[in-house]
Design a protein around this motif. Structure first.
Motif, PDB file in Angstrom:
ATOM      1  N   PHE A  69       0.825  -1.212   0.000  1.00  0.00           N
ATOM      2  CA  PHE A  69       0.000   0.000   0.000  1.00  0.00           C
ATOM      3  C   PHE A  69       0.856   1.258   0.000  1.00  0.00           C
ATOM      4  O   PHE A  69       0.638   2.173   0.801  1.00  0.00           O
ATOM      5  CB  PHE A  69      -0.959  -0.003   1.195  1.00  0.00           C
ATOM      6  N   VAL A  70       1.860   1.260  -0.862  1.00  0.00           N
ATOM      7  CA  VAL A  70       2.768   2.405  -0.902  1.00  0.00           C
ATOM      8  C   VAL A  70       3.000   2.856  -2.334  1.00  0.00           C
ATOM      9  O   VAL A  70       2.697   2.135  -3.281  1.00  0.00           O
ATOM     10  CB  VAL A  70       4.153   2.043  -0.318  1.00  0.00           C
ATOM     11  N   ASP A  71       3.503   4.084  -2.471  1.00  0.00           N
ATOM     12  CA  ASP A  71       4.024   4.504  -3.759  1.00  0.00           C
ATOM     13  C   ASP A  71       5.504   4.845  -3.590  1.00  0.00           C
ATOM     14  O   ASP A  71       6.083   4.624  -2.518  1.00  0.00           O
ATOM     15  CB  ASP A  71       3.213   5.668  -4.334  1.00  0.00           C
TER      16      ASP A  71
ATOM     17  N   ASP B  81       6.832   6.733  -0.486  1.00  0.00           N
ATOM     18  CA  ASP B  81       6.874   6.018   0.795  1.00  0.00           C
ATOM     19  C   ASP B  81       8.160   5.206   0.940  1.00  0.00           C
ATOM     20  O   ASP B  81       8.799   5.220   1.989  1.00  0.00           O
ATOM     21  CB  ASP B  81       5.672   5.062   0.897  1.00  0.00           C
TER      22      ASP B  81
ATOM     23  N   MET C 115      -0.779   4.937  -5.157  1.00  0.00           N
ATOM     24  CA  MET C 115      -1.847   4.614  -4.214  1.00  0.00           C
ATOM     25  C   MET C 115      -2.890   5.720  -4.252  1.00  0.00           C
ATOM     26  O   MET C 115      -2.613   6.865  -3.918  1.00  0.00           O
ATOM     27  CB  MET C 115      -1.283   4.494  -2.799  1.00  0.00           C
TER      28      MET C 115
ATOM     29  N   LYS D  31      -4.498   6.451   0.143  1.00  0.00           N
ATOM     30  CA  LYS D  31      -3.378   6.103   1.014  1.00  0.00           C
ATOM     31  C   LYS D  31      -3.840   6.029   2.461  1.00  0.00           C
ATOM     32  O   LYS D  31      -4.476   6.945   2.981  1.00  0.00           O
ATOM     33  CB  LYS D  31      -2.267   7.139   0.849  1.00  0.00           C
ATOM     34  N   ARG D  32      -3.519   4.964   3.120  1.00  0.00           N
ATOM     35  CA  ARG D  32      -4.082   4.739   4.444  1.00  0.00           C
ATOM     36  C   ARG D  32      -3.576   5.760   5.468  1.00  0.00           C
ATOM     37  O   ARG D  32      -2.413   6.179   5.438  1.00  0.00           O
ATOM     38  CB  ARG D  32      -3.771   3.324   4.941  1.00  0.00           C
TER      39      ARG D  32
ATOM     40  N   ASN E  60      -6.599   0.381   4.345  1.00  0.00           N
ATOM     41  CA  ASN E  60      -6.294  -0.531   3.235  1.00  0.00           C
ATOM     42  C   ASN E  60      -6.239  -1.936   3.788  1.00  0.00           C
ATOM     43  O   ASN E  60      -5.777  -2.131   4.917  1.00  0.00           O
ATOM     44  CB  ASN E  60      -4.918  -0.212   2.619  1.00  0.00           C
TER      45      ASN E  60
ATOM     46  N   GLY F 108      -9.174  -0.178  -0.739  1.00  0.00           N
ATOM     47  CA  GLY F 108      -8.959   1.002   0.078  1.00  0.00           C
ATOM     48  C   GLY F 108     -10.316   1.620   0.376  1.00  0.00           C
ATOM     49  O   GLY F 108     -11.190   1.656  -0.497  1.00  0.00           O
TER      50      GLY F 108
END
Lengths: 593, 593
Positions: free
Chosen positions: A243-245, A248, B1, B4-5, B24, B73
């Motif tokens: 859950f990152v881009d 991150d 993302m 994003k959490r 997420n 998400g």
């Protein structure tokens, strides 16, 4: 242990004066002065002077036996040294230990080379007697730096919710990338494991499993032809996040590097680190791993010379090539002979066909080796574009892209080193981003992944994957430190269809993809999170931090350039019955030495 | 993302009420209740309930698509649940998230088995889809326990001046001990590396180099026939110390284990751990790795029956064998059928030829299956020696030593388990010491080292090395936890001559010793400190702490009992050109499937 130590050799000071202590260690040196024997006793922690006086005859006699590298235990009394005898270079230099008892644990023959730093001993003999080389304090310091670095790195990731998970060493051979080391299976005749080139697929599967954040410091293996700074086995910090881009992964990596430098070098680099696209790095520095400790950026003269009468320039530009230059500050007074020698070296080291220069000094004015073919205006325009002033030198190469960029990059590094433009104490980090997804191999007539086949393409470029793959950017990023690539990573593909498309682009057929990577494609069927990560080269990072010149300076038991360990003579022939059990035999033409 | 959490799925509580959050994760379950869709959203950190109400039609429609294991998400508002809806089993059970936005990152087909604990799914399918099996919370908990254990272990050693040093994976094959995994060398035709069975020689060389204290958590490899709790690759904590004796290594190991149990189990075992000699362990528990969570010690009846008229007893004792018994408390009322079935099982599981019993209960008095051959006095004396009282059962085996001890040990464990005498929550540590240095192999007609060839003999026994090697004790020590051997170590030989003597005793000729271990013998020439260490089995330790039944419960990607990874189908056939490059070929009779 008959004389169990109470202190290490790096510990005693005036505080322990008159105490009875026991030290254990190696005789680092021995001096005899007026019948008194002085020993420098060494262990990992330091050196302490031990004195054997003449009053105890038996003890003195025993001490007479001592030679360099003997291993001993000494019981004695801590004595303050007189002012005139204080050794400021030793941590323990204000005291000495007056011996009362001596045990010799182990005698030593004369070592093949002296145990001290900066010795002029051949690499071969040092590798053969690696356990002696490892006694030298600079290598011990490197290894301690490395030990501390492990703890710092793990503390960082552990403190940021990363789970440390061990991945297998005996895995499947997936010949895409470097050559695998293979391990024949005894229980499964004819089949082989491979040693991991990286735990790439495993860490992606851990993301599919929901581990969310993973790290590991892990050995990896590549059976490549070894250059000076390659080793068949190497260590990487391996990281993956869900859950990152890009931002991150980059931020987390910067946090770790900052902590590491703080912990082991007491230096805190600024974050965020600079970023640069692959394109910009190539155009500005002629490499995708620029050493940004010095400027000397590349200037592009192509537009200034595209209509020049100097055919080498104009035709290069017309064919899509580049005419590029760098300014070497303060070198405008270079003489004829020196510049000729420089040209030869540049041609040899960069592979360029020739080098053009423009120099400028008070005495000669502006001089150029092809000035009769170039207009004065053009020459001045180039000087101006390069930012050259009086007494500066401009060096120019012309040729097809991207070769000419790479040649400029090599020349820039040569000049930077030669003219001491590099701050050796600096740590300059740089992220390089927006790499091409794939590269065309003329030799193999196929595309290869620039990072690896699991790297995601930039979303906006997806449309171009079929008609113009070479123009597709990847979501990869490399971390560069002082001109070394110390790590690389990417946001990964997490969609089955896109992964299949990628395999297809790389010429990996459906069946082959299924055979090699079927488990990953299958895993993507059952809910895969967006994820990305990075792998960092521990050996290289430690080498840079330690100021070392070679990876061998920071690896306890390295291999030489033939992948051999000279110490234990490995690899070596094995017994026939070992091969029999593994269902293999040597090829007929192998003759044992 | 795209979403994003802001929080993990284990994080939200009443504190965040009314906040807008992004989560997420994986859809763990879905329920529809009166048109409202309830999702349990899962990540590594926990589960949060997400609610899709009907008022936002488009959103509700999208939520209709959601199936188990979809990766999504969700943006929404944290809402307090009404008292009646609080779920006490969830950390986040006081709130739910009312969804406002939904992104589906990845769809999921129906998984081959349900993602929940205690599922009745075959081992094979679980190993094939290991990435799904790893989603189950009990395995995830095991892996997190393992991750925390690594940090605890390293913190301990790092905090006690141990240097972490990496040793090579590509090393020399030294076929003494288990079978090596071999790695053919491409650059050195006909030669092979071996993967380490342990970094034993390297860590000893590090001591010779003066590293003083070394540790490493490291993978090791043994190509053995796999039993239920063996894996071809396994992880060990590897430790070595200079200038120490047994007590130092033991104390340091106890300190580490104490810290580990404190950190990961919140239990602080008492130190020092109990110690027992090998002899005593064999005589008391019938094994060198006794489970001391329960008593049931072995009683030796040999002296009571050596002149018995029951020939099986008397002749056994006269031939130097033993007549041994254990008391099984409260089982004196066992019936005829049950005791017959027990005898069958004991014979099958221990290999004993027969079992004698004495039972005692109110109804029948004292009963023995061979009472007609034994005097009443003898029977009573045996009962007394075993400490048996009314309603106790005594089980007796007779046979040659040491076999009969081992059979008793197995029977003791059977009884302990069967009658719930084992406290499953206890952690009982025991050091076993004074092992024999060597064992005679009837099969190979030679001595083998009980630990390994580098283990030092007890000084006082040195004289017996030539005439009576089997009686020489070693300076080895094993650490036992709950009946599992979790580690073993020793004080090592650091003298060249003694090491050569040891090789000779093991039937390793001078030339062979030179060829295999010459580098170590050579190293001992240049000043070797007295040293010793230990290696601890991480997989087994974690298995015990996690209360697991199999090593596979605590290894992320384990192999099956044929050393195969069912997930990625390794080992596998490789391309012919890979073998060609390695200068090997398959034996002629290998046929590919």
């Amino acid at each position: 242990m008959t004389l169990k130590r109470t202190h290490t050799c790096g510990e005693l000071s005036n505080e322990q004066t008159s105490e009875e202590v026991v030290l254990n260690g190696w005789v680092s040196s021995r001096r005899d002065l007026g019948g008194v024997i002085f020993i420098d006793l060494r262990d990992r922690y330091g050196i302490t002077q031990v004195v054997f006086k003449q009053d105890d005859e038996k003890l003195h006699e025993k001490a007479e036996e001592l030679r360099t590298e003997y291993v001993i235990g000494v019981k004695g009394e801590v004595t303050r040294r007189g002012e005139e005898n204080i050794n400021e270079e030793l941590e323990t230099g204000t005291i000495e230990v007056t011996a009362k008892e001596l045990v010799i644990y182990s005698r030593a023959e004369t070592t093949p080379f002296e145990i001290k730093d900066d010795i002029a001993t051949g690499e071969e003999i040092r590798l053969k007697y690696r356990y002696l080389d490892l006694r030298r304090s600079d290598i011990q310091n490197n290894m301690m730096l490395r030990s501390n670095a492990y703890q710092s790195i793990r503390n960082y990731y552990n403190g940021h919710d990363f789970a440390e998970v061990e991945t297998p060493f005996l895995m499947k051979s997936t010949p895409e990338g470097a050559r695998d080391y293979l391990v024949p299976s005894r229980v499964n005749p004819g089949k082989f494991f491979a040693l991991p080139q990286s735990p790439q697929t495993y860490k992606q599967l851990l993301m599919v499993s929901g581990f969310d954040r993973y790290f590991q410091i892990v050995k990896c293996f590549r059976d490549e032809d070894l250059r000076a700074d390659r080793q068949p086995e190497f260590t990487q910090v391996d990281v993956e996040m869900s859950f990152v881009d890009e931002d991150d992964v980059i931020a987390s990596t910067e946090g770790m590097m900052q902590q590491l430098l703080k912990d082991v070098m007491d230096v805190v680099p600024n974050t965020p680190f600079k970023r640069m696209t692959y394109d910009e790095a190539m155009k500005t520095y002629g490499t995708d791993k620029p050493d940004t400790r010095f400027e000397m950026k590349i200037s592009d003269f192509s537009d200034l010379v595209e209509n020049s009468e100097f055919k080498i320039f104009s035709s290069t530009v017309k064919k899509g090539g580049g005419v590029l230059g760098i300014k070497v500050p303060g070198q405008g007074t270079i003489g004829r002979g020196a510049i000729d020698r420089l040209e030869e070296r540049v041609k040899k080291e960069t592979g360029a066909a020739g080098m053009i220069y423009i120099k400028q000094n008070e005495e000669e004015g502006i001089k150029c080796n092809v000035e009769k073919f170039l207009k004065e205006d053009t020459i001045k325009a180039m000087l101006e574009k390069a930012g050259a002033e009086m007494n500066d030198l401009v060096l120019i190469l012309a040729g097809p892209k991207p070769d000419v960029y790479k040649q400029m990059g090599t020349m820039r590094l040569m000049m930077g080193k030669e003219h001491n433009m590099i701050d050796e104490d600096a740590f300059e980090f740089l992220w390089v981003t927006d790499f091409p997804l794939v590269e065309w191999s003329k030799e193999d007539q196929r595309y290869y992944a620039m990072h690896h086949p699991f790297t995601a393409p930039v979303r906006e470029d997806l449309d171009k994957m079929d008609e113009d793959p070479a123009s597709v950017r990847s979501r990869g990023y490399d971390l560069v430190l002082n001109g070394y690539e110390i790590g690389g990573g990417s946001i990964r593909i997490h969609e089955r269809e896109l992964q299949q498309r990628m395999f297809k682009l790389l010429g990996i057929g459906k069946e082959e993809a299924e055979d090699r990577f079927g488990f990953l494609l299958e895993a993507f069927k059952y809910g895969a999170p967006p994820h990305g990560g990075i792998a960092l080269g521990v050996d290289r990072i430690i080498m840079i931090l330690a100021g070392g010149k070679s990876l061998r300076d920071v690896i306890a038991f390295p291999k030489n350039q033939k992948a051999q360990s000279l110490m234990d003579n490995s690899p070596d022939y094995v017994d026939q019955n070992q091969l029999d059990e593994l269902h293999i035999k040597l090829k007929n033409n192998i003759e044992k030495e």
